[in-house]
Structures are given as structure tokens and as C-alpha cells.
Write an enzyme that holds these catalytic residues in place. Sequence first.
Site, PDB file in Angstrom:
ATOM      1  N   ASP A 114      68.906  21.576   8.464  1.00 52.19           N
ATOM      2  CA  ASP A 114      70.269  21.092   8.703  1.00 52.19           C
ATOM      3  C   ASP A 114      71.219  22.272   8.903  1.00 52.19           C
ATOM      4  O   ASP A 114      72.121  22.227   9.739  1.00 52.19           O
ATOM      5  CB  ASP A 114      70.729  20.238   7.509  1.00 52.19           C
ATOM      6  CG  ASP A 114      69.719  19.158   7.182  1.00 52.19           C
ATOM      7  OD1 ASP A 114      69.596  18.210   7.955  1.00 52.19           O
ATOM      8  OD2 ASP A 114      69.012  19.298   6.157  1.00 52.19           O
ATOM      9  N   HIS A 140      69.732  15.709   1.880  1.00 53.58           N
ATOM     10  CA  HIS A 140      69.168  15.785   3.245  1.00 53.58           C
ATOM     11  C   HIS A 140      69.090  14.349   3.764  1.00 53.58           C
ATOM     12  O   HIS A 140      68.047  13.693   3.717  1.00 53.58           O
ATOM     13  CB  HIS A 140      67.782  16.434   3.217  1.00 53.58           C
ATOM     14  CG  HIS A 140      67.102  16.368   4.556  1.00 53.58           C
ATOM     15  ND1 HIS A 140      67.616  16.960   5.691  1.00 53.58           N
ATOM     16  CD2 HIS A 140      65.948  15.768   4.952  1.00 53.58           C
ATOM     17  CE1 HIS A 140      66.806  16.730   6.714  1.00 53.58           C
ATOM     18  NE2 HIS A 140      65.803  15.997   6.296  1.00 53.58           N
TER      19      HIS A 140
HETATM   20  P1  NAD Z   1      52.736  13.526   9.459  1.00 47.54           P
HETATM   21  O1  NAD Z   1      52.552  12.056   9.276  1.00 47.54           O
HETATM   22  O2  NAD Z   1      52.396  14.129  10.771  1.00 47.54           O
HETATM   23  O3  NAD Z   1      51.874  14.301   8.358  1.00 47.54           O
HETATM   24  C1  NAD Z   1      51.956  13.996   7.021  1.00 47.54           C
HETATM   25  C2  NAD Z   1      50.600  14.265   6.427  1.00 47.54           C
HETATM   26  O4  NAD Z   1      50.705  14.073   5.046  1.00 47.54           O
HETATM   27  C3  NAD Z   1      49.497  13.310   6.943  1.00 47.54           C
HETATM   28  O5  NAD Z   1      48.421  14.074   7.474  1.00 47.54           O
HETATM   29  C4  NAD Z   1      49.093  12.542   5.705  1.00 47.54           C
HETATM   30  O6  NAD Z   1      47.717  12.207   5.688  1.00 47.54           O
HETATM   31  C5  NAD Z   1      49.473  13.522   4.610  1.00 47.54           C
HETATM   32  N1  NAD Z   1      49.669  12.913   3.298  1.00 47.54           N
HETATM   33  C6  NAD Z   1      50.198  11.713   2.995  1.00 47.54           C
HETATM   34  N2  NAD Z   1      50.153  11.494   1.674  1.00 47.54           N
HETATM   35  C7  NAD Z   1      49.584  12.593   1.124  1.00 47.54           C
HETATM   36  C8  NAD Z   1      49.256  12.959  -0.196  1.00 47.54           C
HETATM   37  N3  NAD Z   1      49.470  12.128  -1.235  1.00 47.54           N
HETATM   38  N4  NAD Z   1      48.681  14.157  -0.405  1.00 47.54           N
HETATM   39  C9  NAD Z   1      48.423  14.996   0.618  1.00 47.54           C
HETATM   40  N5  NAD Z   1      48.696  14.686   1.912  1.00 47.54           N
HETATM   41  C10 NAD Z   1      49.280  13.501   2.145  1.00 47.54           C
HETATM   42  O7  NAD Z   1      54.222  13.857   9.040  1.00 47.54           O
HETATM   43  P2  NAD Z   1      55.050  15.211   9.314  1.00 47.54           P
HETATM   44  O8  NAD Z   1      55.725  15.095  10.632  1.00 47.54           O
HETATM   45  O9  NAD Z   1      54.210  16.372   9.028  1.00 47.54           O
HETATM   46  O10 NAD Z   1      56.204  15.052   8.197  1.00 47.54           O
HETATM   47  C11 NAD Z   1      55.897  15.149   6.825  1.00 47.54           C
HETATM   48  C12 NAD Z   1      57.110  14.785   5.983  1.00 47.54           C
HETATM   49  O11 NAD Z   1      58.146  15.759   6.183  1.00 47.54           O
HETATM   50  C13 NAD Z   1      57.741  13.435   6.325  1.00 47.54           C
HETATM   51  O12 NAD Z   1      58.100  12.768   5.124  1.00 47.54           O
HETATM   52  C14 NAD Z   1      58.976  13.823   7.106  1.00 47.54           C
HETATM   53  O13 NAD Z   1      59.970  12.816   7.057  1.00 47.54           O
HETATM   54  C15 NAD Z   1      59.390  15.074   6.360  1.00 47.54           C
HETATM   55  N6  NAD Z   1      60.326  15.958   7.047  1.00 47.54           N
HETATM   56  C16 NAD Z   1      61.298  16.552   6.303  1.00 47.54           C
HETATM   57  C17 NAD Z   1      62.213  17.410   6.896  1.00 47.54           C
HETATM   58  C18 NAD Z   1      63.299  18.066   6.075  1.00 47.54           C
HETATM   59  O14 NAD Z   1      64.196  18.692   6.688  1.00 47.54           O
HETATM   60  N7  NAD Z   1      63.299  17.990   4.754  1.00 47.54           N
HETATM   61  C19 NAD Z   1      62.110  17.678   8.249  1.00 47.54           C
HETATM   62  C20 NAD Z   1      61.121  17.063   8.989  1.00 47.54           C
HETATM   63  C21 NAD Z   1      60.225  16.204   8.368  1.00 47.54           C
HETATM   64  C1  LMR Z   2      64.644  15.676  10.038  1.00 46.72           C
HETATM   65  O1  LMR Z   2      65.763  15.913   9.583  1.00 46.72           O
HETATM   66  O2  LMR Z   2      64.332  15.944  11.215  1.00 46.72           O
HETATM   67  C2  LMR Z   2      63.602  15.084   9.129  1.00 46.72           C
HETATM   68  O3  LMR Z   2      64.129  14.800   7.880  1.00 46.72           O
HETATM   69  C3  LMR Z   2      62.908  13.913   9.721  1.00 46.72           C
HETATM   70  C4  LMR Z   2      63.789  12.679   9.759  1.00 46.72           C
HETATM   71  O4  LMR Z   2      63.336  11.640   9.279  1.00 46.72           O
HETATM   72  O5  LMR Z   2      64.906  12.754  10.267  1.00 46.72           O
END
Ligand code: NAD
Ligand code: LMR
Length: 329
Positions: free
Chosen positions: A159, A187
Amino acid sequence: MKNPVTVTVTGAAGNIAYSLLFRIAAGEMLGADQPVVLKLLEIPPCLDKLKGVVMELEDCAFPLVKEIVATADPAEAFKGADWCMLVGSVPRKAGMERKDLLGINGKVFVGQGKAIAENASKDCKVFVVGNPCNTNCLIALHNATGLPSQNFFAMTQLDEYRAKSQLAAKAGVPVSEVTNMTIWGNHSSTQYPDFTNAKIGGKPVTDVISDTEWLKTTFISTVQKRGAAIIAARGASSAASAANAALMTVKNLVTPTAEGDWFSVCSFTDGTKYGLPAGIICSMPTRTNADGSHTIVEGLPIDAFSREKIDASCKELLEERADVADLLK
Ligand code: NAD
Ligand code: LMR
């Protein structure tokens, strides 16, 4: 040669991890002279996919990588971890708010918090990316009995970068000119990107961008809704930019912060700063000191406009905390 640092990454076969692991292995996060042991956690159905990621990591022949462990067993994954990067979580789909994921993702952080406390290094740092990252981090903290609350972090670096990039484009300057950018709160779509204390080329943003109406409306809402805009455009949530921000957060947390600047990361509030309620994981302006400790930057002026925005985001964090009360010990 330094002793290896053990980095555990959950969700290691997922989209963010695919952009993250290779950069950690290349030394971009902890330094070009810092060997690493990578411990990769996935759920059992994704272990085959994870095998493919491990093969690719091996095929890079990264000199800094001393060992790679791929497992579905949290105890094995967190054994001896110095950094626990909790990425594994279900991402939201279009039309959802991140907090709608609490029911699915929240409980994951109960088990992982316990496994971290039982297996990781006693001064390990826990950094949560999986959404809703603030409250997931709070759940992990409550369940990781014995670990210091100041070692828990959640991500708003993405962000911060989004905010800097919007301000730089509006001012027509390189993004490196934008400093002192705080994201306050959650967030989520209530977060507050604080233009009132940010700087462009060392000057207050409001001296450089005279369109205050844009700052108070379009700027804030663009940053607040950027994640949703990416999901709408890509059909999937941000991955490469999220991985970059995750890597940079850890780098910021291990590197002394440049004089006069700060970065945004969510950490545990003690109720003594800026009128933020105690006991939430809230984004605040943070500095890393020469000895590796972290300090919340104090004394920033908070005007009435900012106050209202910060309070609204903290209110949401308190509501999320109440929603997961049964997962908090
Ligand atoms: P994704 O679905 O591509 O990958 C997530 C992985 O986590 C999958 O491979 C899944 O099998 C695994 N997983 C699920 N439960 C699990 C567990 N208990 N133990 C271990 N692995 C597990 O998703 P992504 O695009 O990599 O995103 C992951 C997370 O990050 C999401 O919740 C997304 O919203 C979040 N995210 C946060 C931010 C931020 O700024 N904080 C930014 C982008 C994404
Ligand atoms: C983001 O900010 O890109 C991540 O938290 C993914 C989402 O759900 O927006």
C-alpha cells in the site's frame, strides 16, 4: 561465511511465493552474503506442485541456498525458523472485502501460531501476508505462546508503494522522490495513506501538489481500492507486486532505516501512541535501528482529517478482533 538464516514460507506453491522464493534465494531479501535454508510449507494437495517449484529452485543453482525442505507438516516447516513468512491463505475474489476471508483463513493462523511457538527459533520474526493480514497476524500472535508480541508483523508495504507511485505520477517526479509515506490502520479499504506527513523531494506533499481535493478523495480511494482494481483487471489478486513488497518489508525490518525516513508495517499496538487502541495489529510509521530493533516514529502531527480516517480503520480492526474472539487465547 555467515551462518545460514532459516526462512519458512507458507503457501509456497502459490502465486506470490512463485515471485518471492527465487528472489529470497538470490539474496535480495537478507543480503548477497547471507546463506539461507528455505523451508516451504503447503497443504497436501499442493505438494506435487511444490515439488516443481523446488526443482526450479534447484535448477537455479543459487549459491546462497544451503538446503530446501518442502513439507505439509507445520512442525517440520517451522523447525528452527528465524523468519516465518505466512503467505499461505485463500485470496479474495471480485466483490469480496479481505475481511470476508476471516472465516476461511483465520483458523489456519491458530495452528501455525502454535507450531511456530513450539518449533521456531525463540526470537523468530513472524510476518503475515495472507489476508486479512492484520487480524490473521493477531491470531498467530495470540496462539504463539511465549514469543514476544513485538516480533509479529503484517504487510502494508504494498500500500505504501501504491501511494508513493500515485503521488509521484501526480507530481510528475520519479517515485524515489516520495518519502515519509505512512499507511495507517488496516490493510483494507479503510486504510489511510497519510499524505499530510509525506514528502516529495523533501517538501511537504501539499507544497508540491496543490490539488488538495484530489489528495483527500481520488488519491486515498485509489490506494484503498488498488487491490480490488488489480483483481478486476487480472482476474487474480496481485502477486509479483505483493511478493516484491513482502521481500522489501523484511529487508526494511533488517536494515537500518535511512535518516529522517520511515516505512509502513503493521505491528502490535500498546495503546500509548497516536491514540491507537491497544492490542491490534495496526500499520504505523516504523524505523529499524542500528541494533536491529524497531521503533514507531512518534510526534507526527495528526490533523482532524487524518484523525477521522485513522480512527475509522482502527474501528474496523477492533471489529475484526471481536469477530475472531474465539480464535484468540
Ligand atoms: P494463491 O492461492 O496463489 O496461493 C496460496 C497458497 O497457499 C496455495 O498454494 C495454497 O495451497 C496455500 N495454502 C493454503 N492454506 C495453507 C496452509 N494452511 N498452509 C500452507 N499453505 C497453505 O494465493 P496468493 O496469490 O499467493 O495469495 C496468498 C495470500 O496473500 C492471499 O490471502 C492474498 O489475499 C494475500 N495477499 C496479501 C497482500 C498484502 O498486501 N497483505 C497482497 C497480495 C496478496
Ligand atoms: C492486495 O492488496 O493486492 C491484496 O491484499 C490482495 C487483495 O485481495 O486485494
